[in-house]
Structure formats: C-alpha cells, structure tokens
Design a protein around this motif. Structure first.
Motif, PDB file in Angstrom:
ATOM      1  N   ALA A  95       0.827  -1.208   0.000  1.00 50.49           N
ATOM      2  CA  ALA A  95       0.000   0.000   0.000  1.00 50.49           C
ATOM      3  C   ALA A  95       0.861   1.257   0.000  1.00 50.49           C
ATOM      4  O   ALA A  95       0.567   2.230  -0.695  1.00 50.49           O
ATOM      5  CB  ALA A  95      -0.937  -0.003   1.203  1.00 50.49           C
ATOM      6  N   ALA A  96       1.950   1.247   0.781  1.00 51.33           N
ATOM      7  CA  ALA A  96       2.821   2.421   0.864  1.00 51.33           C
ATOM      8  C   ALA A  96       3.454   2.723  -0.481  1.00 51.33           C
ATOM      9  O   ALA A  96       3.517   3.883  -0.913  1.00 51.33           O
ATOM     10  CB  ALA A  96       3.893   2.207   1.925  1.00 51.33           C
ATOM     11  N   ALA A  97       3.941   1.691  -1.165  1.00 51.20           N
ATOM     12  CA  ALA A  97       4.568   1.888  -2.472  1.00 51.20           C
ATOM     13  C   ALA A  97       3.571   2.442  -3.478  1.00 51.20           C
ATOM     14  O   ALA A  97       3.864   3.374  -4.238  1.00 51.20           O
ATOM     15  CB  ALA A  97       5.149   0.572  -2.970  1.00 51.20           C
ATOM     16  N   GLN A  98       2.370   1.882  -3.468  1.00 54.62           N
ATOM     17  CA  GLN A  98       1.327   2.328  -4.393  1.00 54.62           C
ATOM     18  C   GLN A  98       0.888   3.761  -4.092  1.00 54.62           C
ATOM     19  O   GLN A  98       0.734   4.595  -4.986  1.00 54.62           O
ATOM     20  CB  GLN A  98       0.129   1.378  -4.283  1.00 54.62           C
ATOM     21  CG  GLN A  98      -1.021   1.705  -5.224  1.00 54.62           C
ATOM     22  CD  GLN A  98      -2.215   0.780  -5.007  1.00 54.62           C
ATOM     23  OE1 GLN A  98      -2.228  -0.025  -4.078  1.00 54.62           O
ATOM     24  NE2 GLN A  98      -3.222   0.905  -5.858  1.00 54.62           N
ATOM     25  N   ARG A  99       0.748   4.064  -2.813  1.00 55.04           N
ATOM     26  CA  ARG A  99       0.233   5.365  -2.375  1.00 55.04           C
ATOM     27  C   ARG A  99       1.153   6.511  -2.792  1.00 55.04           C
ATOM     28  O   ARG A  99       0.718   7.486  -3.395  1.00 55.04           O
ATOM     29  CB  ARG A  99       0.075   5.340  -0.858  1.00 55.04           C
ATOM     30  CG  ARG A  99      -0.431   6.621  -0.236  1.00 55.04           C
ATOM     31  CD  ARG A  99      -0.437   6.485   1.280  1.00 55.04           C
ATOM     32  NE  ARG A  99      -1.078   5.255   1.704  1.00 55.04           N
ATOM     33  CZ  ARG A  99      -0.569   4.387   2.565  1.00 55.04           C
ATOM     34  NH1 ARG A  99       0.618   4.605   3.093  1.00 55.04           N
ATOM     35  NH2 ARG A  99      -1.219   3.297   2.908  1.00 55.04           N
ATOM     36  N   TYR A 100       2.432   6.367  -2.495  1.00 53.67           N
ATOM     37  CA  TYR A 100       3.328   7.493  -2.722  1.00 53.67           C
ATOM     38  C   TYR A 100       3.855   7.560  -4.153  1.00 53.67           C
ATOM     39  O   TYR A 100       4.250   8.627  -4.615  1.00 53.67           O
ATOM     40  CB  TYR A 100       4.442   7.495  -1.686  1.00 53.67           C
ATOM     41  CG  TYR A 100       3.861   7.812  -0.327  1.00 53.67           C
ATOM     42  CD1 TYR A 100       3.349   9.074  -0.054  1.00 53.67           C
ATOM     43  CD2 TYR A 100       3.730   6.833   0.653  1.00 53.67           C
ATOM     44  CE1 TYR A 100       2.762   9.369   1.162  1.00 53.67           C
ATOM     45  CE2 TYR A 100       3.136   7.125   1.880  1.00 53.67           C
ATOM     46  CZ  TYR A 100       2.656   8.393   2.119  1.00 53.67           C
ATOM     47  OH  TYR A 100       2.047   8.678   3.321  1.00 53.67           O
ATOM     48  N   LYS A 101       3.805   6.452  -4.887  1.00 51.43           N
ATOM     49  CA  LYS A 101       4.110   6.522  -6.312  1.00 51.43           C
ATOM     50  C   LYS A 101       3.056   7.356  -7.018  1.00 51.43           C
ATOM     51  O   LYS A 101       3.364   8.133  -7.924  1.00 51.43           O
ATOM     52  CB  LYS A 101       4.172   5.114  -6.916  1.00 51.43           C
ATOM     53  CG  LYS A 101       4.600   5.121  -8.381  1.00 51.43           C
ATOM     54  CD  LYS A 101       4.765   3.717  -8.925  1.00 51.43           C
ATOM     55  CE  LYS A 101       5.241   3.759 -10.374  1.00 51.43           C
ATOM     56  NZ  LYS A 101       5.416   2.396 -10.929  1.00 51.43           N
ATOM     57  N   ALA A 102       1.798   7.208  -6.575  1.00 54.65           N
ATOM     58  CA  ALA A 102       0.712   7.999  -7.153  1.00 54.65           C
ATOM     59  C   ALA A 102       0.905   9.491  -6.884  1.00 54.65           C
ATOM     60  O   ALA A 102       0.417  10.337  -7.644  1.00 54.65           O
ATOM     61  CB  ALA A 102      -0.632   7.530  -6.596  1.00 54.65           C
ATOM     62  N   ARG A 107       9.955   4.960  -4.517  1.00 57.43           N
ATOM     63  CA  ARG A 107      10.382   4.239  -3.311  1.00 57.43           C
ATOM     64  C   ARG A 107      11.868   4.438  -3.016  1.00 57.43           C
ATOM     65  O   ARG A 107      12.279   4.463  -1.852  1.00 57.43           O
ATOM     66  CB  ARG A 107      10.069   2.749  -3.483  1.00 57.43           C
ATOM     67  CG  ARG A 107      10.151   1.939  -2.198  1.00 57.43           C
ATOM     68  CD  ARG A 107       9.754   0.498  -2.447  1.00 57.43           C
ATOM     69  NE  ARG A 107       9.660  -0.242  -1.207  1.00 57.43           N
ATOM     70  CZ  ARG A 107       8.592  -0.317  -0.445  1.00 57.43           C
ATOM     71  NH1 ARG A 107       7.506   0.348  -0.798  1.00 57.43           N
ATOM     72  NH2 ARG A 107       8.588  -1.020   0.660  1.00 57.43           N
ATOM     73  N   ASP A 108      12.695   4.581  -4.069  1.00 60.65           N
ATOM     74  CA  ASP A 108      14.139   4.707  -3.861  1.00 60.65           C
ATOM     75  C   ASP A 108      14.608   6.158  -3.784  1.00 60.65           C
ATOM     76  O   ASP A 108      15.813   6.429  -3.773  1.00 60.65           O
ATOM     77  CB  ASP A 108      14.898   3.981  -4.972  1.00 60.65           C
ATOM     78  CG  ASP A 108      14.552   4.496  -6.369  1.00 60.65           C
ATOM     79  OD1 ASP A 108      13.649   5.353  -6.480  1.00 60.65           O
ATOM     80  OD2 ASP A 108      15.179   4.038  -7.347  1.00 60.65           O
ATOM     81  N   ASP A 109      13.686   7.098  -3.715  1.00 53.77           N
ATOM     82  CA  ASP A 109      14.045   8.516  -3.595  1.00 53.77           C
ATOM     83  C   ASP A 109      14.666   8.758  -2.219  1.00 53.77           C
ATOM     84  O   ASP A 109      14.032   8.500  -1.193  1.00 53.77           O
ATOM     85  CB  ASP A 109      12.783   9.374  -3.763  1.00 53.77           C
ATOM     86  CG  ASP A 109      13.089  10.872  -3.801  1.00 53.77           C
ATOM     87  OD1 ASP A 109      14.130  11.288  -3.271  1.00 53.77           O
ATOM     88  OD2 ASP A 109      12.253  11.622  -4.346  1.00 53.77           O
ATOM     89  N   PRO A 110      15.919   9.240  -2.153  1.00 47.33           N
ATOM     90  CA  PRO A 110      16.566   9.438  -0.850  1.00 47.33           C
ATOM     91  C   PRO A 110      15.852  10.468   0.024  1.00 47.33           C
ATOM     92  O   PRO A 110      15.998  10.443   1.256  1.00 47.33           O
ATOM     93  CB  PRO A 110      17.978   9.903  -1.221  1.00 47.33           C
ATOM     94  CG  PRO A 110      17.851  10.447  -2.609  1.00 47.33           C
ATOM     95  CD  PRO A 110      16.800   9.609  -3.266  1.00 47.33           C
ATOM     96  N   ASP A 111      15.103  11.363  -0.598  1.00 44.90           N
ATOM     97  CA  ASP A 111      14.365  12.387   0.157  1.00 44.90           C
ATOM     98  C   ASP A 111      12.922  11.972   0.421  1.00 44.90           C
ATOM     99  O   ASP A 111      12.096  12.797   0.825  1.00 44.90           O
ATOM    100  CB  ASP A 111      14.372  13.721  -0.607  1.00 44.90           C
ATOM    101  CG  ASP A 111      15.758  14.309  -0.734  1.00 44.90           C
ATOM    102  OD1 ASP A 111      16.551  14.148   0.220  1.00 44.90           O
ATOM    103  OD2 ASP A 111      16.061  14.924  -1.768  1.00 44.90           O
ATOM    104  N   ARG A 112      12.631  10.688   0.213  1.00 44.55           N
ATOM    105  CA  ARG A 112      11.259  10.194   0.347  1.00 44.55           C
ATOM    106  C   ARG A 112      10.622  10.504   1.705  1.00 44.55           C
ATOM    107  O   ARG A 112       9.515  11.039   1.756  1.00 44.55           O
ATOM    108  CB  ARG A 112      11.228   8.692   0.072  1.00 44.55           C
ATOM    109  CG  ARG A 112       9.841   8.049   0.073  1.00 44.55           C
ATOM    110  CD  ARG A 112       9.960   6.603  -0.418  1.00 44.55           C
ATOM    111  NE  ARG A 112       8.670   5.943  -0.461  1.00 44.55           N
ATOM    112  CZ  ARG A 112       8.197   5.161   0.523  1.00 44.55           C
ATOM    113  NH1 ARG A 112       8.922   4.980   1.621  1.00 44.55           N
ATOM    114  NH2 ARG A 112       7.019   4.590   0.413  1.00 44.55           N
ATOM    115  N   PRO A 113      11.290  10.218   2.837  1.00 41.33           N
ATOM    116  CA  PRO A 113      10.653  10.494   4.135  1.00 41.33           C
ATOM    117  C   PRO A 113      10.299  11.974   4.319  1.00 41.33           C
ATOM    118  O   PRO A 113       9.212  12.296   4.814  1.00 41.33           O
ATOM    119  CB  PRO A 113      11.711  10.045   5.146  1.00 41.33           C
ATOM    120  CG  PRO A 113      12.530   9.038   4.413  1.00 41.33           C
ATOM    121  CD  PRO A 113      12.588   9.544   3.008  1.00 41.33           C
TER     122      PRO A 113
END
Length: 221
Positions: A95-102, A107-113
């Motif tokens: 769900a997390a991967a799907q949610r934030y890709k949208a 997922r591999d973005d170093p600034d993701r958090p």
C-alpha cells in the motif's frame, strides 16, 4: 447515498481542492456522529475542528519542521507495532509503495521520508482538519470507541459529498498541533482527519483489500 455506497466510496484522499467546507455541514456531520457506538457511553473523543488562518498557520509550522528534517515529538503511542509480521507487513509495504508513487514519490528517492512528511503536514491541501484527542487515562476500549466515532464521521462526510484522509502522522507534531488548538495537557492526540472536496484531475488511488476469506471465519453457518 446509502450506507453500502458510502462505505465503498470512502477512501483516503490525498489531493483536496481549496473549495471551502461550510460550518453548517461540519456541524451536521459531527452532531449525527455523536450516535457512534461507545462502550459504557463514555464518548471519550474530544474533537477540534481547525480551518481558516489557524489551519494555515499550523500547516506552515508543521511543514517547516518537516522540511528541516525534524524527526518529530516523542511518541505518546506507536503508529504500528515495532515488529510487523506477514501478512500485515506485506499489506503495509504494498500500500505504501502504491500510495506514494501515485503522489510522484518513488520508493528509492533518498528524500522520500521528508517529501512524505511535507505532503502530510499540508493535509494534502484540505481546507479543514479534525483533530481527535482522548484523555490520557483512557484505555484500549476507548481508543476503539474513538476509531468507531471517526469512521462514522468519515461515512457521514461521504453522504455530504465530501472526502477525508485520516492522518496519524500529526502525532509526530503533536506539540505544534496543541499550540494551535489549545488542547489540555491531559489529552493525547489520536490522529487528524483531513476533510474537503477531492481535487479534480489528480490520479485517484484506491488501495486493495484482503479478500474476506483471509480475515473472516464463519462458525456454525
């Protein structure tokens, strides 16, 4: 809108328009939600409705903390267990991967958090956020009551043509929230709920759910 339609169409929207939500609608929804189940009729929830300039100021302060890499205030309760096992961790990760890709965050973005925290601290553009608190003396049963209350609120919002997004993330910035809403020291922030009209032209995400056979057992039927 009947109950089944409200349940089916309720989802965590993460892109709201700036169209205002009338106080009349909010009062109607929250008044009706007082009928939510409550063990012993304790009705343990304390809800603060924040909009307008107070919400804008809260967003400014919280976003500044997020962009500065602030890890957040000391937790009063955990969002999730320290060790999630299968199938729960599998559902969470998918769900997390799907949610934030949208939302354009890979997922591999170093600034993701930091990017995720900044989006959350803006309440995804919502013009209203409800903050639900409980007295610190309350136990697991009353936290369950608060969850049922908020689900009732979110379903009633759908009946009014509105959407919502529950955000436990606000507990990371609970001190900033308390400064804005003036919550008593004896109250614990459960979560925020972003409220508003869905923004047009934004991809609509609907995360999957486990099949009923994975979570429900019929005994004697």
């Amino acid at each position: 809108m009947d109950v089944y339609e409200a349940v089916d169409s309720r989802r965590a929207v993460r892109a709201f328009s700036d169209e205002p939500v009338s106080k009349e609608i909010l009062e109607r929804v929250l008044a009706a939600a007082t009928r939510a189940p409550s063990s012993g009729n304790l009705q343990p929830w304390h809800v603060y409705v924040v909009t307008g300039e107070p919400l804008a100021e809260l967003k400014r302060r919280a976003t500044a903390r997020a962009l500065a890499g602030d890890p957040g205030d000391e937790r009063e309760h955990l969002m999730y267990p320290a060790e999630l096992t299968s199938p729960y961790v599998d559902r969470f990760s998918a769900a997390a991967a799907q949610r934030y890709k949208a939302l354009g965050i890979e997922r591999d973005d170093p600034d993701r958090p930091m990017k995720i925290a900044a989006l959350n601290s803006q309440a995804f553009g919502a013009p209203v956020v409800l903050f639900c608190y409980l007295d610190q003396t309350m136990g697991p049963g009353q936290w369950g009551d608060a969850g049922m209350h908020l689900q009732t609120v979110m379903l009633l919002l759908r009946a009014e043509g509105l959407h919502s997004c529950p955000q436990v993330m606000w507990t990371m910035y609970r001190k900033t929230v308390s400064q804005i809403v003036g919550a008593d020291d004896g109250l614990v922030l459960f979560c925020g709920v972003a409220v508003g009209f869905e923004k047009e032209g934004v991809p609509r995400l609907r995360t999957g759910r486990a099949d009923m056979t994975e979570t429900v057992s019929f005994i004697g039927a």
